[in-house]
Design a protein around this motif. Structure first.
Motif, PDB file in Angstrom:
ATOM      1  N   TRP A 224      41.739  38.619  25.230  1.00 34.54           N
ATOM      2  CA  TRP A 224      43.248  38.844  24.072  1.00 34.54           C
ATOM      3  C   TRP A 224      43.973  39.080  25.076  1.00 34.54           C
ATOM      4  CZ3 TRP A 224      44.823  42.902  27.079  1.00 34.54           C
ATOM      5  CH2 TRP A 224      43.990  43.837  28.051  1.00 34.54           C
ATOM      6  N   SER A 225      44.211  39.150  26.775  1.00 39.00           N
ATOM      7  CA  SER A 225      45.270  39.347  27.647  1.00 39.00           C
ATOM      8  C   SER A 225      45.656  38.124  27.845  1.00 39.00           C
ATOM      9  CB  SER A 225      44.302  39.257  29.599  1.00 39.00           C
ATOM     10  OG  SER A 225      43.171  39.099  29.076  1.00 39.00           O
TER      11      SER A 225
ATOM     12  N   ARG B 170      47.253  43.655  20.437  1.00 36.44           N
ATOM     13  CA  ARG B 170      47.039  43.322  21.855  1.00 36.44           C
ATOM     14  C   ARG B 170      48.627  42.452  22.250  1.00 36.44           C
ATOM     15  NH1 ARG B 170      44.614  46.204  25.723  1.00 36.44           N
ATOM     16  NH2 ARG B 170      41.766  46.810  24.881  1.00 36.44           N
TER      17      ARG B 170
ATOM     18  N   TYR C  68      43.924  39.232  18.244  1.00 33.16           N
ATOM     19  CA  TYR C  68      43.773  39.972  18.805  1.00 33.16           C
ATOM     20  C   TYR C  68      45.633  40.550  18.404  1.00 33.16           C
ATOM     21  CZ  TYR C  68      39.607  39.272  20.962  1.00 33.16           C
ATOM     22  OH  TYR C  68      38.017  39.030  21.820  1.00 33.16           O
TER      23      TYR C  68
END
Length: 275
Positions: A215-216, A245, A242
């Motif tokens: 997700w980052s 996010r 995601y």
């Protein structure tokens, strides 16, 4: 629910029927793209909704009231994501539908694993619930349902630092407060804890199958210079985005030309016009 499943079986050409939930009135383009992708791959798709009127959905998607499976009004105090966490557990127990998040893109038709399982790991130690099918006989599912149907429950997997605050609350509000403090408590955190407790974690597929990109690194979906497909494998079925996010700026307009999302939309014939 039986009618929805029977209708799905007639149109899914042997593929498992899938379902999602929308809490609110209007879908984003990302959600429409995700639902359209499952239709494109041949799945029958049902979107359950909490609003009095169903949202506008892509062609081929069936809409049904969420109360046919689980009425969120019976468990007040939950945010949309936590409502979905409770809803999907009831869906597992009461239907044969496969749960899919509305931010999960179908890259290849879903294939259930032996025993009727479909669940995947994500980056880190968690097992994610963006795409989920647990057999009705699952011990983990039974225990999760037991917690989800009792608003006074304080889950065993609640982090110790929050336990005193939750226990001090009115019993009828304890589960809702616990989920407010730990948003993924009845989602990936609870799923991971219960699958592990009952030895059912062995059914979780590798990260690349259902949740390939951490997700980052969500910006990569929108990057016209690429950076996504190296995370895929020949067995990747879903690209979980995601959405919670993602940076809001990405969702305000259509993806840039030649980005993964723009190319994916073109591949399945999805138009951003009006979406």
């Amino acid at each position: 629910m039986t009618g929805a499943v029977q209708q799905a079986e007639l149109t899914a050409a042997g593929l498992p029927a899938v379902a999602s939930l929308w809490v609110g009135e209007k879908l984003r383009w990302l959600d429409k793209l995700a639902l359209a992708s499952f239709v494109h791959r041949g799945h029958a798709v049902t979107l359950f909704h909490t609003a009095p009127k169903p949202p506008t959905v892509p062609e081929g998607v069936v809409t049904r009231p969420a109360a046919e499976v689980f009425d969120p009004e019976g468990m007040p105090g939950f945010a949309p994501a936590q409502t979905a966490d409770l809803f999907r557990l009831h869906l597992m127990r009461d239907s044969d539908l496969v749960w899919v998040d509305s931010d999960a893109l179908c890259l290849r038709p879903l294939t259930l694993q032996p025993g009727g399982w479909l669940v995947g790991r994500e980056d880190g130690t968690c097992i994610n619930n963006a795409v989920l099918r647990m057999p009705k006989s699952s011990a983990a599912l039974a225990e999760l349902i037991g917690v989800a149907t009792d608003p006074a429950q304080v889950p065993d997997w609640l982090p110790p630092e929050h336990r005193a605050e939750v226990m001090a609350a009115v019993p009828s509000e304890r589960l809702a407060i616990a989920c407010l403090l730990v948003p993924n408590l009845m989602g990936p955190r609870g799923l991971t804890a219960m699958l592990t407790k009952h030895g059912e974690h062995i059914h979780a597929l590798p990260m690349r199958v259902l949740n390939p990109l951490p997700w980052s690194m969500g910006d990569a979906w929108f990057n016209p210079q690429g950076g996504v497909t190296g995370w895929f494998g020949p067995d990747t079925m879903v690209a979980h985005l995601y959405a919670s996010r993602l940076r809001k700026i990405h969702l305000r307009g259509r993806p840039r030309a030649h980005s993964f999302l723009a190319d994916f939309a073109a591949e399945i014939g999805f138009s951003f016009a009006g979406a």
